[in-house]
Enzyme design. Structure first.
Site: not given
Length: 253
Positions: A12, A14, A96, A169
């Site tokens: 990821n 971001k 997320h 996560e």
């Protein structure tokens, strides 16, 4: 990790990347060899998706980092699953912790996004996880179940679950340098798998991949990857570095 579940590593990016930096990372990925038991994915910012999908070898998936819950309309700044598929990408990350905590996305909204993405033919990395205060209050399981239950309520068939990867996560381990111990990760992953056994269609618990996200690096990935219920990783900062290819090989001999 169970040998019956293909090892999965997602990177990821971001809100990072530039065309020059991207080219360097893509060169590393193109030159890397991943065995047939490893599935690799990267999730660049949306402005780079089309260009990267065209230039990267097909064996590596390209994902969007977010999408909305409808196909089109007056939703400034959003992108739809149909748009993601139209440029050749087949995955999306949803739920997320940064979407939940910075942008205020609710469990219900995330579940609706997952439902629509699956209906439009995308595969989904669905993220769940607790904050530090929730862990210290012994609410890890409660929080994960609440988030996961909202998603599960929108997924009715085992076939749809085949296109879902769950990413656990722990928020306290994202970008902090802190990492759950292999034992902590295994404990939560095992709990989640048991939850699937009684709350999802028959067989989903054994087949669904549950990956870990939270300060995964080349230094700690191998020990994490040996845990029976850890089926891979969702990697943040390290996915922007050469070590990402080593993390992808965490289970290769």
């Amino acid at each position: 990790m169970s040998g019956s579940r293909k090892f999965f590593v997602g990177g990821n990016w971001k809100m990072n990347g530039s065309r020059d930096d991207n080219d360097k990372l893509l060169k590393l990925l193109s030159e890397a060899h991943f065995d047939d038991n490893t599935e690799v994915l990267i999730a660049p910012p949306s402005v780079f998706l089309h260009e990267i999908r065209k230039s990267l070898k097909k064996e590596i998936h390209v994902a969007a980092q977010n999408c909305y819950k409808v196909s089109k309309g007056a939703f400034t700044g959003e992108i739809s699953p149909a748009m993601i598929r139209d440029i050749g990408c087949d995955w999306v990350i949803l739920g997320h912790s940064e979407r939940r905590n910075i942008f205020g996305e609710s469990d219900e909204l995330i579940a609706e996004k997952v439902q629509h993405a699956l209906a439009e033919g995308l595969s989904v990395i669905a993220c769940i996880g607790e904050t530090l205060s929730e862990r210290e209050s012994n609410k890890t399981e409660e929080v994960c179940v609440r988030q996961l239950k909202a998603i599960a309520n929108k997924i009715k068939s085992a076939d749809e679950w085949k296109r879902v990867v769950v990413a656990y996560e722990p928020v306290w381990a994202i970008g902090t340098g802190k990492v759950a111990t292999p034992q902590q990760a295994q404990e939560v992953h095992n709990f989640l798998r048991k939850w699937f056994k009684t709350n999802a269609p028959n067989g989903v618990d054994e087949k669904i991949r549950i990956i870990y996200g939270g300060s995964v690096t080349a230094a700690n990935c191998k020990e994490l990857a040996q845990q029976h219920d850890v089926d891979g990783f969702l990697v943040g900062g390290a996915s922007l570095k050469p070590e990402f290819t080593e993390i992808c090989k965490a289970r290769q001999r």
